[in-house]
Design an enzyme around this catalytic site. Structure first.
Site, PDB file in Angstrom:
ATOM      1  N   ASP A  20       1.121  -0.810  -0.154  1.00 22.10           N
ATOM      2  CA  ASP A  20       0.355   0.156   0.073  1.00 22.10           C
ATOM      3  C   ASP A  20       0.897   1.253   0.311  1.00 22.10           C
ATOM      4  O   ASP A  20       1.693   1.368   0.521  1.00 22.10           O
ATOM      5  CB  ASP A  20      -0.973  -0.287   1.155  1.00 22.10           C
ATOM      6  CG  ASP A  20      -2.282   1.327   1.324  1.00 22.10           C
ATOM      7  OD1 ASP A  20      -2.650   1.262   0.225  1.00 22.10           O
ATOM      8  OD2 ASP A  20      -2.697   1.167   2.193  1.00 22.10           O
ATOM      9  N   ASN A  22       1.927   3.159  -2.970  1.00 13.62           N
ATOM     10  CA  ASN A  22       1.798   3.583  -4.386  1.00 13.62           C
ATOM     11  C   ASN A  22       2.037   4.792  -4.905  1.00 13.62           C
ATOM     12  O   ASN A  22       2.936   5.591  -4.915  1.00 13.62           O
ATOM     13  CB  ASN A  22       2.011   2.288  -5.445  1.00 13.62           C
ATOM     14  CG  ASN A  22       2.648   1.551  -5.379  1.00 13.62           C
ATOM     15  OD1 ASN A  22       3.427   0.841  -4.129  1.00 13.62           O
ATOM     16  ND2 ASN A  22       2.457  -0.011  -5.480  1.00 13.62           N
ATOM     17  N   TRP A  25       3.361   7.505  -2.451  1.00 13.85           N
ATOM     18  CA  TRP A  25       4.679   8.372  -2.832  1.00 13.85           C
ATOM     19  C   TRP A  25       5.110   8.904  -3.804  1.00 13.85           C
ATOM     20  O   TRP A  25       5.512   9.244  -3.674  1.00 13.85           O
ATOM     21  CB  TRP A  25       4.725   6.586  -2.279  1.00 13.85           C
ATOM     22  CG  TRP A  25       6.925   6.873  -2.686  1.00 13.85           C
ATOM     23  CD1 TRP A  25       7.738   6.821  -2.158  1.00 13.85           C
ATOM     24  CD2 TRP A  25       7.711   6.711  -4.138  1.00 13.85           C
ATOM     25  NE1 TRP A  25       9.232   6.741  -2.486  1.00 13.85           N
ATOM     26  CE2 TRP A  25       8.579   6.647  -3.592  1.00 13.85           C
ATOM     27  CE3 TRP A  25       6.532   6.403  -5.630  1.00 13.85           C
ATOM     28  CZ2 TRP A  25       9.507   6.431  -4.487  1.00 13.85           C
ATOM     29  CZ3 TRP A  25       7.764   6.918  -6.266  1.00 13.85           C
ATOM     30  CH2 TRP A  25       9.354   6.575  -6.321  1.00 13.85           C
ATOM     31  N   ARG A  33       1.399   8.565 -10.801  1.00 16.46           N
ATOM     32  CA  ARG A  33       0.852   7.875  -9.742  1.00 16.46           C
ATOM     33  C   ARG A  33       1.435   6.281 -10.928  1.00 16.46           C
ATOM     34  O   ARG A  33       1.946   5.207 -10.357  1.00 16.46           O
ATOM     35  CB  ARG A  33      -0.298   7.282 -10.193  1.00 16.46           C
ATOM     36  CG  ARG A  33      -1.210   8.616  -9.054  1.00 16.46           C
ATOM     37  CD  ARG A  33      -2.777   7.921  -9.177  1.00 16.46           C
ATOM     38  NE  ARG A  33      -2.776   6.907  -8.931  1.00 16.46           N
ATOM     39  CZ  ARG A  33      -3.526   6.161  -7.421  1.00 16.46           C
ATOM     40  NH1 ARG A  33      -2.816   7.198  -6.752  1.00 16.46           N
ATOM     41  NH2 ARG A  33      -3.941   5.299  -6.574  1.00 16.46           N
ATOM     42  N   GLU A  67     -11.559  -4.791  -5.374  1.00 20.25           N
ATOM     43  CA  GLU A  67     -12.113  -3.503  -5.678  1.00 20.25           C
ATOM     44  C   GLU A  67     -11.216  -2.296  -6.904  1.00 20.25           C
ATOM     45  O   GLU A  67     -11.712  -0.938  -6.609  1.00 20.25           O
ATOM     46  CB  GLU A  67     -11.933  -3.003  -4.189  1.00 20.25           C
ATOM     47  CG  GLU A  67     -12.854  -4.102  -3.442  1.00 20.25           C
ATOM     48  CD  GLU A  67     -13.029  -4.957  -2.888  1.00 20.25           C
ATOM     49  OE1 GLU A  67     -11.488  -5.811  -2.945  1.00 20.25           O
ATOM     50  OE2 GLU A  67     -13.073  -6.064  -2.140  1.00 20.25           O
ATOM     51  N   ASN A  68      -9.669  -2.859  -6.776  1.00 22.41           N
ATOM     52  CA  ASN A  68      -8.447  -2.370  -7.823  1.00 22.41           C
ATOM     53  C   ASN A  68      -9.899  -1.696  -9.280  1.00 22.41           C
ATOM     54  O   ASN A  68      -8.908  -0.994  -9.598  1.00 22.41           O
ATOM     55  CB  ASN A  68      -7.793  -3.064  -7.954  1.00 22.41           C
ATOM     56  CG  ASN A  68      -6.763  -2.585  -6.605  1.00 22.41           C
ATOM     57  OD1 ASN A  68      -6.684  -2.918  -6.268  1.00 22.41           O
ATOM     58  ND2 ASN A  68      -7.507  -1.564  -5.602  1.00 22.41           N
ATOM     59  N   ARG A  71     -10.823   1.582 -10.111  1.00 28.25           N
ATOM     60  CA  ARG A  71      -9.810   3.324  -9.958  1.00 28.25           C
ATOM     61  C   ARG A  71      -9.929   2.968 -11.756  1.00 28.25           C
ATOM     62  O   ARG A  71     -10.582   2.217 -12.660  1.00 28.25           O
ATOM     63  CB  ARG A  71      -8.286   2.318 -10.329  1.00 28.25           C
ATOM     64  CG  ARG A  71      -8.214   1.969  -8.179  1.00 28.25           C
ATOM     65  CD  ARG A  71      -6.637   2.026  -7.936  1.00 28.25           C
ATOM     66  NE  ARG A  71      -6.572   1.356  -7.009  1.00 28.25           N
ATOM     67  CZ  ARG A  71      -5.284   1.443  -6.403  1.00 28.25           C
ATOM     68  NH1 ARG A  71      -3.830   1.339  -7.994  1.00 28.25           N
ATOM     69  NH2 ARG A  71      -4.783   1.160  -5.305  1.00 28.25           N
ATOM     70  N   ARG A 194      -5.734  -2.147   8.535  1.00 26.60           N
ATOM     71  CA  ARG A 194      -6.734  -3.243   8.213  1.00 26.60           C
ATOM     72  C   ARG A 194      -6.477  -4.052   7.674  1.00 26.60           C
ATOM     73  O   ARG A 194      -5.375  -3.543   7.055  1.00 26.60           O
ATOM     74  CB  ARG A 194      -8.166  -2.384   8.188  1.00 26.60           C
ATOM     75  CG  ARG A 194      -8.241  -1.357   7.211  1.00 26.60           C
ATOM     76  CD  ARG A 194      -9.708  -1.109   6.309  1.00 26.60           C
ATOM     77  NE  ARG A 194      -8.914  -0.154   5.005  1.00 26.60           N
ATOM     78  CZ  ARG A 194      -9.055   1.312   4.580  1.00 26.60           C
ATOM     79  NH1 ARG A 194      -8.275   1.111   5.857  1.00 26.60           N
ATOM     80  NH2 ARG A 194      -8.482   2.069   3.343  1.00 26.60           N
ATOM     81  N   SER A 196      -8.168  -5.905   4.977  1.00 22.34           N
ATOM     82  CA  SER A 196      -9.201  -5.571   3.513  1.00 22.34           C
ATOM     83  C   SER A 196      -8.971  -6.333   2.931  1.00 22.34           C
ATOM     84  O   SER A 196      -8.462  -6.010   1.611  1.00 22.34           O
ATOM     85  CB  SER A 196      -7.907  -3.741   2.841  1.00 22.34           C
ATOM     86  OG  SER A 196      -7.831  -2.714   3.311  1.00 22.34           O
TER      87      SER A 196
END
Length: 240
Positions: A20, A22, A25, A33, A67-68, A71, A194, A196
């Site tokens: 988690d 990225n 950062w 991204r 869930e990704n 995006r 969490r 997730s």
């Protein structure tokens, strides 16, 4: 306690990591991204190599959740391409390091060429036994449990399985991680605390370690801190 003072039996056999931070950062470092995801992918190699040298046997990383898909289309496309390039680039290195690669999750939604590549890499590294690197791609823990339950229900419906004989071990053999030990230590980077939907069945007795460090900045020294924390805990089961 220092990492250098740990004995081999204090090194976790199986480490699971939620990669988690990225994107954050990248934003904080003035980068795109996509550059954050690329830096994160490169860091998997670093941590994989470090765990191998430490004597661990398994690393499972949460690379892309169910869930990704929410995006942006461009980001999802980049992540899928990054996974493809990673597998192509690292297959020879994995074989040289005697590392078995597995991919868990629901592959049905992935592009056919990516599925074929995954099957090829899994097949060509299946015999390797020094280390095991597993990628959770289009993975969701509840989805995994539902898929396992459906498979068991079909067998029972067809008369191939007596429901009364189903045990925890039976159920676990229908999960994506069948044949692998449960994680001893789960690490999540970036400050979120969490799990997730990551390996909910398998993490039932795992030690959890949360750090504010973003994944691309999670160095070998940070890994050692996590393992020292793990080694210092009193692991008791069944109330003993």
């Amino acid at each position: 306690m220092r990492f250098e003072d740990l004995t081999p039996d204090q090194i976790p056999e199986h480490v699971a990591i939620i990669l988690d931070g990225n994107g954050r950062w990248a934003k904080e470092n003035g980068k795109l991204r996509q550059q954050g995801h690329k830096a994160g992918a490169d860091n998997v190699e670093t941590i994989n190599d470090a765990l191998t040298e430490m004597g661990a046997k398994y690393l499972t990383v949460y690379a892309f959740s169910t869930e990704n898909w929410k995006r942006t289309e461009d980001e999802v496309s980049y992540l899928m391409g990054l996974m493809k390039r990673y597998l192509i680039k690292n297959k020879k290195d994995a074989i040289a390091r005697r590392t078995r690669i597995r991919i868990i999750g629901d592959k049905s939604r992935l592009a056919p060429d990516l599925r074929e590549l995954m099957e090829e890499v899994e097949r060509d590294t299946a015999h390797l036994d020094r280390f095991n690197l597993t990628f959770a791609i289009n993975y969701g823990g509840r989805d995994e449990i539902v898929r396992a339950a459906k498979a068991l229900a079909r067998k029972a419906q067809n008369g191939e399985l007596d429901p009364e004989t189903i045990t925890e071990e039976t159920f676990a053999s229908y999960l994506d991680t069948a044949g692998m030990p449960d994680p001893d230590l789960m690490i999540r980077t970036s400050g979120e605390e969490r799990t997730s939907n990551f390996l909910p069945w398998q993490l039932a007795y795992s030690e959890l370690y949360f750090t504010p460090v973003y994944w691309p900045d999670f160095t070998v020294d940070e890994l050692k801190k996590a393992i020292v924390s793990y080694a210092g805990r009193q692991r008791r089961f069944g109330g003993r």
